[in-house]
Structure formats: structure tokens, C-alpha cells
Scaffold this motif. Sequence first.
Motif, PDB file in Angstrom:
ATOM      1  N   ARG A 140      -4.178   5.934   1.559  1.00  0.00           N
ATOM      2  CA  ARG A 140      -4.288   6.701   2.794  1.00  0.00           C
ATOM      3  C   ARG A 140      -2.924   6.791   3.476  1.00  0.00           C
ATOM      4  N   ASP A 141      -2.754   7.795   4.318  1.00  0.00           N
ATOM      5  CA  ASP A 141      -1.457   8.049   4.952  1.00  0.00           C
ATOM      6  C   ASP A 141      -0.963   6.855   5.756  1.00  0.00           C
ATOM      7  N   GLY A 142      -1.887   6.106   6.359  1.00  0.00           N
ATOM      8  CA  GLY A 142      -1.489   4.957   7.163  1.00  0.00           C
ATOM      9  C   GLY A 142      -0.714   3.925   6.360  1.00  0.00           C
ATOM     10  N   VAL A 143      -1.083   3.747   5.075  1.00  0.00           N
ATOM     11  CA  VAL A 143      -0.390   2.793   4.210  1.00  0.00           C
ATOM     12  C   VAL A 143       1.044   3.258   3.964  1.00  0.00           C
ATOM     13  N   LYS A 144       1.213   4.540   3.669  1.00  0.00           N
ATOM     14  CA  LYS A 144       2.549   5.078   3.400  1.00  0.00           C
ATOM     15  C   LYS A 144       3.417   5.033   4.655  1.00  0.00           C
ATOM     16  N   ASN A 145       2.838   5.350   5.784  1.00  0.00           N
ATOM     17  CA  ASN A 145       3.591   5.302   7.036  1.00  0.00           C
ATOM     18  C   ASN A 145       4.008   3.880   7.368  1.00  0.00           C
ATOM     19  N   PHE A 146       3.119   2.928   7.066  1.00  0.00           N
ATOM     20  CA  PHE A 146       3.459   1.519   7.286  1.00  0.00           C
ATOM     21  C   PHE A 146       4.721   1.142   6.525  1.00  0.00           C
ATOM     22  N   TYR A 147       4.757   1.452   5.236  1.00  0.00           N
ATOM     23  CA  TYR A 147       5.902   1.040   4.429  1.00  0.00           C
ATOM     24  C   TYR A 147       7.185   1.766   4.827  1.00  0.00           C
ATOM     25  N   ALA A 148       7.078   3.006   5.271  1.00  0.00           N
ATOM     26  CA  ALA A 148       8.265   3.706   5.764  1.00  0.00           C
ATOM     27  C   ALA A 148       8.861   2.963   6.953  1.00  0.00           C
ATOM     28  N   PRO A 194      -4.274  -1.132   0.415  1.00  0.00           N
ATOM     29  CA  PRO A 194      -5.031   0.019  -0.074  1.00  0.00           C
ATOM     30  C   PRO A 194      -6.368  -0.340  -0.705  1.00  0.00           C
ATOM     31  N   ASP A 195      -6.657  -1.651  -0.845  1.00  0.00           N
ATOM     32  CA  ASP A 195      -7.818  -2.083  -1.614  1.00  0.00           C
ATOM     33  C   ASP A 195      -9.029  -2.488  -0.781  1.00  0.00           C
TER      34      ASP A 195
END
Length: 306
Positions: free
Chosen positions: A58-66, A110-111
Amino acid sequence: MAAAVLQPRPVNLESMSDSIDAVNIVKGNFITDDSLYGESDFDREKNKSTFRQFEDARDGVKNFYATQHTLQTVAYNLKARNDFKNKTRANMTVWEAMEKLNTFIDECDPDTTQSQMTHLLQSAEALRADGKPRWMQLVGLIHDLGKLLFFFGAQGQWDVVGDTFPVGCAFDDKIIFGTESFKDNDDYKNEIYSTKFGIYSPGCGLDNVMLSWGHDEYLYHIVKDQSKIPAEGLAMIRYHSFYPWHKEGAYHELMNQHDQEMLKAVRAFNPYDLYSKSNEIPDPEKLKSYYLELIDEYFPEKILRW
């Protein structure tokens, strides 16, 4: 040789206590290569290819890592460690810490979207089901308690959760989402920090390496001074999110002989952290008495300084 399993492993988490205890009595409390490093059994039927699928997360995971990859700098890490040494954030028991953490949902995972107490009990019960040493079951129970940082003045989740990595040397492309995600990090083009070894030297040992500040580092420093958990367990706590190292083979040039042994322990622990996540929810009240006894066995003082 491994001790024989006395009874078949139950499917229901809440009904497994008697058979698990029987296995643990036979195995004893001493550490053997098989009891610690033996292949995990609880996850044989799981499709492991569905875990850690970050590209489809989900987008929240990608935004977190950014955010994490931008803000985890040497300067921030030095400040975070200085703050840790100069402040006691709370005084509470391990079980009280678990209950407090029960309201926290890890936005970079993500899991699962289950609460942290659910994840901790699932990890511990999987270790218990496979007859792992009692101290290792305890590590499963507490390994994410460092996420209490979220309630103790964290700037977000980026300095609490997520895969960890060294700061002070070049960011390896095996870190999740690769080095491109670090382009806005102040250290990315630093003339020293951007080199392969940076402020470190080959073979210096991971004890001398500053990993990105978060729940792993925080809890490691809490329990190494307040528990009787062995070195292997401390490594499981400190490095369980260090996936570039224990999963992808990065940063091995920094290791010493001690780290070689600890790597085996962390890899043995990883399936119980990662693959124990499921929709089957253990009942904390039914398991509490067993784990309170386990906590008392390895923590001399009931009240910990957090």
C-alpha cells in the motif's frame, strides 16, 4: 540428536499448551545446535512468497520508507543515542509494556495490520510450538517492544520501525527500495559517509557500527543491561530488522568472527518473526501465566527502566 516430538502439533494456538510443555521438558533449557538452529517447522505449509512484497505494498508503506531514508542521518542518530542515555521514559513491567503497545499498528509492515501484542504472541507461540529454547521464546515475545518509542517522543514512525541499515557509510542498493530513495538524505553525497566503509573499517564488528535508530536499537540497549538473555538473543533483538545484512548479504565486510555466529542466530529467528503473522488471534489471558513465568526467569527486576 534432536529430541523426539511427543505429540503432534495442534493447529489451534490456544489448545497447544500441554503438548508444547511436554516437548520443552524433553528438550530442556540448555542450548544445542539443533534446538537453536534447527529448521523451523511451524511454517512448512505457508506460502512464503507472499511475505515482504513491498513493490505491491500500500502507498503508506512506500511513503514511510521515503521518509525514513531521507531523515535517518548520522546527525540524527547521534542525537537519538544521546537522548536515550540521558532520559528514562517510563518504568513498567514487560507485560505492561506489551499491553501499552497493543494500540500500535506498524504502518511499514506489508504483511499484517494486527496489533503488536498479537504479533508478539504469534511469534512466541510459534517458537514454543517448535520447542525452541525458553530464552528464544522470550525473545519472540518481546522483540518488538522497542516500538514503545512511538509513545515516548518519536518524531513519527520513521524513527521507530522499518528495515534498519548502517549510517555513516554508503547506503547499499540491497536496502529496501534501493539507494535512489536516499537521494534527499543529507549524508548521501557526504565525502566521507558516501564511501563504502565511511567512518568504519573492514572487520570492525557490528558492535562498532551505528545502525539506523529505531525499535531494534532501543530495545537492545534496554534488555542487554536489564536481562539475562544470552548474546544470541540480544543479536536477534538488535538485528531482526537488519534485512540487508541477514537476508541480502550486504555489509558483511564490516563483520568480525562474533558477528558470524550471531548471523546464524538471527537467521534462525527470522521465520518466527516473519512467517508467524496470520489471522489467527491468540488469547493473551490464556497465555499470560506461562509468559509471566518466562519473563521472571530472565528479568531479575520486574520493573524495567524504559
